[in-house]
Scaffold this motif. Structure first.
Motif, PDB file in Angstrom:
ATOM      1  N   PRO A 163       0.817  -1.217   0.000  1.00 41.96           N
ATOM      2  CA  PRO A 163       0.000   0.000   0.000  1.00 41.96           C
ATOM      3  C   PRO A 163       0.847   1.261   0.000  1.00 41.96           C
ATOM      4  CG  PRO A 163      -0.036  -1.017   2.153  1.00 41.96           C
ATOM      5  CD  PRO A 163       0.795  -1.895   1.287  1.00 41.96           C
ATOM      6  N   GLU A 164       1.412   1.560  -1.145  1.00 41.75           N
ATOM      7  CA  GLU A 164       2.306   2.719  -1.222  1.00 41.75           C
ATOM      8  C   GLU A 164       1.702   3.873  -1.994  1.00 41.75           C
ATOM      9  OE1 GLU A 164       5.745   1.074  -3.001  1.00 41.75           O
ATOM     10  OE2 GLU A 164       6.507   0.257  -1.125  1.00 41.75           O
ATOM     11  N   LEU A 165       0.690   3.572  -2.803  1.00 40.89           N
ATOM     12  CA  LEU A 165       0.087   4.639  -3.584  1.00 40.89           C
ATOM     13  C   LEU A 165      -1.156   5.153  -2.869  1.00 40.89           C
ATOM     14  CD1 LEU A 165       0.000   3.689  -7.372  1.00 40.89           C
ATOM     15  CD2 LEU A 165       1.302   5.467  -6.266  1.00 40.89           C
ATOM     16  N   GLY A 166      -1.395   6.448  -3.011  1.00 43.77           N
ATOM     17  CA  GLY A 166      -2.593   7.016  -2.433  1.00 43.77           C
ATOM     18  C   GLY A 166      -2.936   8.307  -3.140  1.00 43.77           C
ATOM     19  N   ALA A 167      -4.076   8.900  -2.749  1.00 46.77           N
ATOM     20  CA  ALA A 167      -4.464  10.176  -3.325  1.00 46.77           C
ATOM     21  C   ALA A 167      -4.411  11.222  -2.235  1.00 46.77           C
ATOM     22  CB  ALA A 167      -5.867  10.092  -3.900  1.00 46.77           C
ATOM     23  N   THR A 168      -3.924  12.395  -2.563  1.00 44.64           N
ATOM     24  CA  THR A 168      -3.945  13.488  -1.603  1.00 44.64           C
ATOM     25  C   THR A 168      -4.810  14.601  -2.171  1.00 44.64           C
ATOM     26  OG1 THR A 168      -2.037  14.566  -2.580  1.00 44.64           O
ATOM     27  CG2 THR A 168      -1.588  12.998  -0.829  1.00 44.64           C
ATOM     28  N   GLY A 169      -5.324  15.431  -1.283  1.00 40.06           N
ATOM     29  CA  GLY A 169      -6.131  16.561  -1.707  1.00 40.06           C
ATOM     30  C   GLY A 169      -7.478  16.117  -2.222  1.00 40.06           C
ATOM     31  N   ARG A 170      -8.246  17.078  -2.708  1.00 39.84           N
ATOM     32  CA  ARG A 170      -9.551  16.716  -3.258  1.00 39.84           C
ATOM     33  C   ARG A 170      -9.906  17.660  -4.390  1.00 39.84           C
ATOM     34  NH1 ARG A 170     -14.100  19.742   0.303  1.00 39.84           N
ATOM     35  NH2 ARG A 170     -12.535  20.257   1.831  1.00 39.84           N
ATOM     36  N   ASN A 173      -7.526  19.670  -6.708  1.00 43.27           N
ATOM     37  CA  ASN A 173      -6.200  19.513  -6.102  1.00 43.27           C
ATOM     38  C   ASN A 173      -5.824  18.065  -5.841  1.00 43.27           C
ATOM     39  OD1 ASN A 173      -5.824  22.324  -5.952  1.00 43.27           O
ATOM     40  ND2 ASN A 173      -7.191  22.367  -4.186  1.00 43.27           N
ATOM     41  N   TYR A 179       3.310   7.577  -1.085  1.00 42.00           N
ATOM     42  CA  TYR A 179       3.191   8.228   0.206  1.00 42.00           C
ATOM     43  C   TYR A 179       4.409   9.096   0.499  1.00 42.00           C
ATOM     44  CZ  TYR A 179       3.331   8.890   5.177  1.00 42.00           C
ATOM     45  OH  TYR A 179       3.443   9.455   6.407  1.00 42.00           O
TER      46      TYR A 179
END
Lengths: 686, 166
Positions: A163-170, A173, A179
């Motif tokens: 689990p190294e990928l993720g989304a930031t902001g919304r 943005n 991470y």
């Protein structure tokens, strides 16, 4: 089961099916970006909207389960308008760089824009700019193009299990990112390139080299590990440009490991493209005739008892059979297709992955013995993780401590634990007894040891006492690392009566009892031990074997020949010629056939068809292609107490395991990034 | 006197532990941390991920999704100024200019004395009484530049007065 109507056609599907899947049953295609049948449902691209009777608004069909009596319409003006609107929003921030985008020509967004897009934009403001991310040496990012479908995040989290990928902001943005800015540490990371519906994630090594419509597509089989994943070789002219996975639910589903996907750049590097003969201590270019004559002279001066042949990890079944016949005709019994010294022979059930890779889905307890499947067969490891995610599955390992992407119980790396389990003295034995479909996977880390036969015997005992071997289930599984190995065992490329195995051949060559050694792509043996023997190397890359050779016969790599390989499950599959071998190199079986004529023992087959018929006659398993066959079970393995050395995995560096991946620049970069610089560069290592 | 406690891993761990067994615990835990420290320190991410068995990427994603979960400590008073449509139509633009000029800071910045942090928000739900401002959770409507100065002055005084613990 709920019955519903889609576009006036009735369909009955299982409860819990989504509208999109139900439509697919009817052959109605609904456009989508975020939905993927092997990933969790996200429902965030809004492209798959359909009209459902009595619903005030269009609904996202990928996330809406069917209900009895539902009336769905997928081709109304309301639907078209909704999709046009969704697409217009997606395109607001999507750059207009299709002419320089590698996804061009195979881009979902392009295709849907042709169907639902406007011919001009109404958005006059500046498009957003997003910083590109560093995903490592394999995946190139152009994050301006990202439409936030989150397929890559879901794949890396769910399937790859890191689990190294993720989304930031919304909103505007929102950004997809690792991470902490670092390369993706998954052996399956290349698959997010295929999953990305736009050009945000593309292949770094393939960047700007070709357009998809220029490529010739050849369906083939991967041989860089023993899984035998289905691949598509994309070539332009006489060069392999890239390798993609093909669908095969029984083997690789639709995934491909990074080595198999990215090592293809090595197919034009370090190639042996003409014969060489060593004269005055130096390898010099020669013609085929000169090379054959040199071998033939040596053979005539040497008795059959003093010659030997070793087949390597990438050898195909046809050439191994041809070489076996030739050596038998020459009077030699010193043949071995197990260059790593693995202690396997005996009945077919003793050396294959009996349950099949798809059988993992049915297992409920798994014991790993001396193996790190994540490094040895990443796609198979993903299958184990898939099973683990479903629940009701426990994994234990006797062997190296490894990061396997699923929770497992490491029982230790002492082989004595196996003896305890076999005797029923270990708590794990009770777990096996309670299980419905228990399974074990024994790896080459255990079987290549000097006491491999004893460990094999212990594994058999665990399998038999643990209820793994029944009429309807066989959970005794051997995980191979070499694509050639099962084929060699099937056709009996093994020492004859009184013959020497690899260890015996090397010891003989060292002492001077063996005068000529024929290496069929064997690079992973200790060349220093070949002593003063005359070495013939037939292969495609200038690796360790070619370095030591006295005569080099240039062969074809797996993308350049029609050849048969047997994967770890015993599945007989064929590669297809995508490009021709470079220079004077030839398909391997034809080399052996031509040599046989020069040395005066002409082999009985003239065409590949004849050779394959012969192959089926030698071992009937070769007659059935692509399907698993029932196998015989019998006594195998040895009795005894294993040595107390800890069990280890045979693979230290996943990215470099054979002559192809060692010659690959991309794999060298991966090694530097993920393994560290422990790898020593040498003359033969690109 | 700062309104918020200084970052302490021990205290944070104790707060997070209260939520360990609740389902959907991440948001409540983040709110609790925000009340205690006034911000979500990056050091809290591994603690949250471990306690709630989430990936760090997940926690990071949630924190960045909600603007209120700031990652740096705010000033003693948090001033939120509405920039949405209704307030804009009632002259919030000039109020924004006044606020930034008066405090001599930009959006998201804190005054040099650590007293005020100015943040833009998009609708405080007080459209009927635009332009709206929120100071330390207290909502004010029909805020003129003069009224803005008065609100901030009284807020500043409350810090000067001895802290009352509830």
């Amino acid at each position: 089961m709920p019955k519903l109507t889609i576009d006036g056609r009735e369909v009955e599907v299982e409860a819990g099916t989504s509208i999109l899947q139900a439509a697919e049953v009817l052959g109605i295609e609904i456009p989508r970006f975020c939905y993927h049948e092997r990933l969790a449902i996200a429902g965030n691209c809004r492209m798959c909207m359909v009209e459902v009777a009595n619903s005030p608004k269009p609904v996202a069909s990928c996330a809406m389960p069917v209900a009895d009596g539902m009336v769905v319409r997928t081709n109304t003006p309301v639907v078209a308008k909704a999709r046009k609107g969704a697409l217009e929003f997606l395109l607001i921030n999507h750059p207009l760089d299709c002419p320089i985008c590698d996804q061009g020509g195979e881009c979902d967004l392009q295709d849907e824009t042709m169907a639902y897009g406007y011919d001009r934009g109404r958005f006059a403001e500046n498009k957003r700019a997003v910083q590109d991310k560093n995903f490592g040496p394999l995946v190139k990012t152009t994050m301006n193009r990202c439409i936030h479908c989150t397929r890559c995040i879901r794949f890396i989290t769910e399937v790859a299990g890191v689990p190294e990928l993720g989304a930031t902001g919304r909103g505007e943005n929102m950004e997809v990112t690792t991470y902490v800015e670092k390369a993706l540490s998954s052996e399956l990371s290349g698959n997010i390139i295929d999953l990305c519906p736009v050009g945000a994630l593309t292949s770094k090594p393939y960047a700007y080299t070709a357009r998809s419509w220029e490529l010739k597509k050849t369906e083939s089989i991967d041989v860089l590990d023993a899984v035998g994943a289905a691949i598509r070789i994309d070539s332009r002219g006489n060069q392999v440009m890239r390798i993609l996975p093909r669908l095969n639910d029984d083997v690789n589903e639709e995934w491909l490991s990074d080595k198999s996907r990215f090592a293809c750049d090595a197919l034009v590097r370090q190639r042996l493209d003409r014969p060489y003969v060593r004269r005055d201590g130096k390898l010099r270019e020669a013609t085929w005739n000169e090379a054959f004559t040199a071998i033939s002279e040596r053979l005539k001066a040497t008795s059959g008892a003093r010659i030997a042949a070793i087949a390597g990890d990438l050898a195909d079944a046809e050439s191994m059979l041809a070489l076996k016949e030739l050596f038998t005709a020459l009077g030699s019994v010193h043949l071995d297709g197990r260059q790593d010294g693995v202690k396997l022979a005996g009945p077919r059930g003793s050396y294959i992955f009996n349950s099949g890779i798809a059988g993992i889905d049915r297992a409920d307890v798994l014991l790993l013995i001396g193996t790190d499947p994540r490094k040895e067969a990443p796609v198979l490891n993903a299958r184990i993780r898939k099973r683990w995610l479903k629940g009701g599955f426990s994994v234990a390992a006797v062997g190296p401590k490894a990061d396997l992407t699923y929770r497992h119980d490491n029982l230790g790396d002492d082989p004595a634990i196996l003896a305890a389990i076999a005797k029923g003295e270990h708590p794990f034995a009770d777990k096996l007894k309670a299980a419905k479909n228990p399974m074990l996977i024994i790896g080459q880390g255990a079987l290549t040891r000097t006491d491999g036969a004893i460990l094999l015997g212990l594994a058999r005992k665990i399998a038999e006492t643990g209820g793994m071997v029944r009429d309807d289930w066989n959970g005794f599984n051997v995980l191979h690392t070499a694509a050639a190995r099962v084929g060699a065992l099937d056709l009996g490329f093994l020492p004859g009566i009184g013959g020497r195995d690899v260890e015996g051949i090397l010891a003989g060559a060292e002492k001077g009892d063996i005068d000529l050694v024929y290496l069929l792509g064997a690079d992973e043996i200790d060349m220093a031990r070949l002593g003063r023997a005359f070495v013939v190397y037939q292969g495609h890359h200038g690796d360790a074997g070619a370095h030591r050779a006295d005569v080099i016969l240039p062969g074809a790599a797996y993308t350049e020949k029609n050849a048969t390989y047997v994967n770890t499950e015993g599945r007989v599959q064929r590669t297809r010629l995508a490009v021709f071998p470079p220079g004077d190199a030839k398909e391997d079986w034809t080399i052996v056939r031509a040599l046989s004529e020069v040395v005066g023992h002409k082999l009985s087959f003239d065409t590949l068809e004849q050779l394959r018929l012969h192959l089926s006659a030698v071992s009937p398993s070769f007659a059935t292609l692509d399907r698993l066959q029932t196998v015989d079970w019998g006594a195998f393995g040895a009795e005894g107490t294993p040595a107390s050395d800890p069990l280890v995995s045979p693979i230290e560096n996943y990215y470099m395991t054979d002559s192809i991946s060692r010659a690959s620049k991309t794999m060298a970069e991966c090694t530097a990034t993920f393994v560290g610089c422990a790898h020593q560069r040498s003359g033969t290592h690109g | 006197m700062p309104r918020f406690a200084a970052w302490s891993a021990e205290r944070a761990r104790a707060i997070i532990d209260d939520y360990r067994d609740t389902s959907g615990a991440l948001l409540p835990a983040l709110h609790a941390l925000l009340v205690e420290f006034g911000h979500i320190a990056p050091e809290a991410i591994p603690l949250l991920a471990e306690a709630l068995t989430l990936s760090r990427a997940d926690v990071q994603g949630v924190i960045t999704f909600y603007h209120d979960f700031r990652t740096t400590p705010p000033g003693r008073h948090l001033v939120k100024l509405c920039r949405a449509e209704a307030c804009q139509s009632m002259g919030s633009a000039s109020l924004e200019d006044h606020a930034r000029h008066h405090l001599a800071i930009g959006w998201g910045e804190t005054t040099e004395d650590g007293e005020f942090t100015l943040e833009p928000v998009f609708c405080l739900g007080n459209c009927a009484l635009s332009p709206a401002v929120m100071v330390d959770g207290e909502l004010y409507g029909r805020v003129s530049p003069e009224r803005f100065d008065a609100i901030l002055a009284s807020a500043g005084q409350s810090t000067a007065a001895p802290e009352q613990t509830p």
